[in-house]
Design a protein around this motif. Structure first.
Motif, PDB file in Angstrom:
ATOM      1  N   GLY A 235      14.882  -5.914   9.002  1.00 25.52           N
ATOM      2  CA  GLY A 235      14.315  -4.565   8.982  1.00 25.52           C
ATOM      3  C   GLY A 235      12.875  -4.550   8.510  1.00 25.52           C
ATOM      4  N   LYS A 236      12.576  -5.323   7.477  1.00 27.92           N
ATOM      5  CA  LYS A 236      11.195  -5.394   6.984  1.00 27.92           C
ATOM      6  C   LYS A 236      10.281  -6.059   8.009  1.00 27.92           C
ATOM      7  N   ARG A 237      10.818  -7.058   8.705  1.00 30.91           N
ATOM      8  CA  ARG A 237      10.016  -7.696   9.758  1.00 30.91           C
ATOM      9  C   ARG A 237       9.644  -6.694  10.853  1.00 30.91           C
ATOM     10  N   PHE A 238      10.628  -5.923  11.303  1.00 40.61           N
ATOM     11  CA  PHE A 238      10.357  -4.949  12.356  1.00 40.61           C
ATOM     12  C   PHE A 238       9.456  -3.823  11.853  1.00 40.61           C
TER      13      PHE A 238
ATOM     14  N   LYS B 270      14.065  -0.277  15.531  1.00 39.39           N
ATOM     15  CA  LYS B 270      14.842  -1.447  15.150  1.00 39.39           C
ATOM     16  C   LYS B 270      14.863  -1.622  13.633  1.00 39.39           C
ATOM     17  N   ALA B 271      13.749  -1.301  13.003  1.00 42.33           N
ATOM     18  CA  ALA B 271      13.699  -1.413  11.547  1.00 42.33           C
ATOM     19  C   ALA B 271      14.690  -0.453  10.900  1.00 42.33           C
ATOM     20  N   LEU B 272      14.684   0.788  11.336  1.00 39.98           N
ATOM     21  CA  LEU B 272      15.602   1.778  10.768  1.00 39.98           C
ATOM     22  C   LEU B 272      17.048   1.400  11.047  1.00 39.98           C
TER      23      LEU B 272
ATOM     24  N   TYR C 154      13.197   7.563   6.709  1.00 45.89           N
ATOM     25  CA  TYR C 154      13.583   8.939   7.021  1.00 45.89           C
ATOM     26  C   TYR C 154      12.583   9.928   6.418  1.00 45.89           C
ATOM     27  N   TRP C 155      12.122   9.663   5.207  1.00 40.77           N
ATOM     28  CA  TRP C 155      11.164  10.556   4.546  1.00 40.77           C
ATOM     29  C   TRP C 155       9.850  10.593   5.317  1.00 40.77           C
ATOM     30  N   GLU C 156       9.383   9.421   5.778  1.00 43.83           N
ATOM     31  CA  GLU C 156       8.147   9.354   6.555  1.00 43.83           C
ATOM     32  C   GLU C 156       8.298  10.060   7.898  1.00 43.83           C
TER      33      GLU C 156
END
Length: 375
Positions: free
Chosen positions: A140-143, A156-158, A180-182
């Motif tokens: 997730g951090k990579r994406f 994909k990250a989410l 989600y906040w962003e």
């Protein structure tokens, strides 16, 4: 379900209260009694042989071990008369229910999770979903940031963060909540923050507290509750946010002494904004007694870590002390960071310096690098 331990050769036996060969406590006690009885028997035979040569009377055989000594703690518990104190049961940590162990390890980092998984077979099996969550968190951090050969892809990250959150990782819950906040989905973010916070994750508690301050309508009392929990756990950003609430009187009466104390905690942890506020507290005597030396020290720490207002304030202090060249460097840094008030004073000082000194000041500003900090 009763779980048997799975020790490695390098494992310390203290992780389990059960014998490694699978024997019960009663069986182990019986083995010990037989071994002890055999040892006494061999000793008696050797003693009688030597005694016969010296015509010494044979000593009486030792009494057999008391049967009460052979009983397990569980047996003694059952046979003890009513009202007598009960012995503490043996603590077998391998027998923890899987859901309890998963809640305990929900906020573990990858290194701690890996170490816990090596304790025994039961823990290894129970923590399998969290290990999978760590892999999903990594991807997730990579994406999200487009690193490690993966192109940036927020969807994909989410998706990776949510799958990790579904496996119980509070770290993945917090990252999914941030996304989600962003995206403007604040209710979904708060729900994830709340779940992570309830599992004891300090980052989740901090983010939940800040979210309660920013939603409409704000919930300052709820915010302070969660910020206090995260602050007590050592979360630096939560300490700073709690100090702001106490300073402004958000959700309760203003408390400058407590605000200054939490500012100082966060500043000592490396939070730059807190360093600047500690300097102001010492300057104006808010929460602390006025102390010019401490105020100057904390202002310089904030300035050296890139706080633009601190750079301007420290430049003014240097100018008042006649340190023109140093003052120019800090004022130039503040100007580049957008502090317009610093630009006018910088030009006034430059007119008083020689050309080599002006060049030296600009050279130092060009090669300046901020010291590391938390934020």
């Amino acid at each position: 379900m009763k779980q048997r331990t799975w020790p490695h050769r390098t494992d310390n036996p203290r992780f389990t209260a059960l014998p490694f060969d699978g024997s019960s406590v009663d069986d182990l006690a019986a083995k010990f009694a037989r071994r002890r009885h055999h040892h006494h028997h061999q000793t008696d035979r050797s003693a009688s042989t030597s005694a016969s040569s010296r015509r010494v009377p044979k000593p009486p055989p030792p009494p057999p071990p008391s049967s009460s000594r052979l009983r397990s703690p569980a047996s003694r518990w059952k046979l003890a008369p009513a009202g007598s104190p009960k012995p503490a049961p043996s603590r077998d940590f391998a027998g923890l229910p899987y859901d309890v162990l998963a809640r305990i390890a929900a906020s573990f980092t990858q290194s701690n999770l890996r170490a816990a998984s090596l304790v025994c077979r039961s823990w290894n099996e129970a923590l399998r979903p969290l290990r999978e969550a760590m892999l999903l968190l990594h991807w997730g951090k990579r994406f999200k940031h487009g690193r490690g050969g993966a192109g940036a892809n927020s969807e994909k990250a989410l998706d990776s963060f949510l799958k990790g959150a579904a496996r119980g990782s509070t770290l993945a819950m917090v990252d999914a909540g941030l996304m989600y906040w962003e995206m403007g989905k604040k209710e979904a973010a708060i729900e994830l923050y709340r779940k992570a916070a309830s599992l004891g994750d300090p980052a989740g508690q901090c983010n939940l507290g800040i979210a309660y301050l920013q939603v409409e309508p704000a919930k300052p009392q709820e915010a302070i509750k969660w910020l206090q929990l995260a602050s007590a756990a050592g979360h630096i950003r939560a300490q700073y946010q709690l100090a702001l609430c106490l300073h402004r009187g958000s959700g309760q009466d203003t408390n400058l002494v407590e605000a200054a104390r939490w500012y100082l905690k966060a500043a000592e942890g490396g939070y730059v904004r807190a360093m600047y506020n500690v300097a102001l507290c010492y300057s104006f005597g808010e929460g602390f007694h006025r102390n010019r030396r401490q105020a100057r020290s904390w202002m310089k720490r904030a300035a050296d870590r890139g706080h633009s207002k601190a750079q301007f304030e420290h430049g003014l202090s240097l100018f008042s002390e006649g340190e023109m060249l140093k003052a120019v460097v800090y004022l130039e840094l503040a100007t580049r960071a957008g502090e317009r008030a610093a630009a006018h004073l910088k030009h006034v000082i430059l007119q008083q310096l020689s050309a080599p000194s002006r060049d030296r000041g600009m050279f130092l500003a060009d090669n300046w690098r901020a010291l590391p900090s938390s934020r």
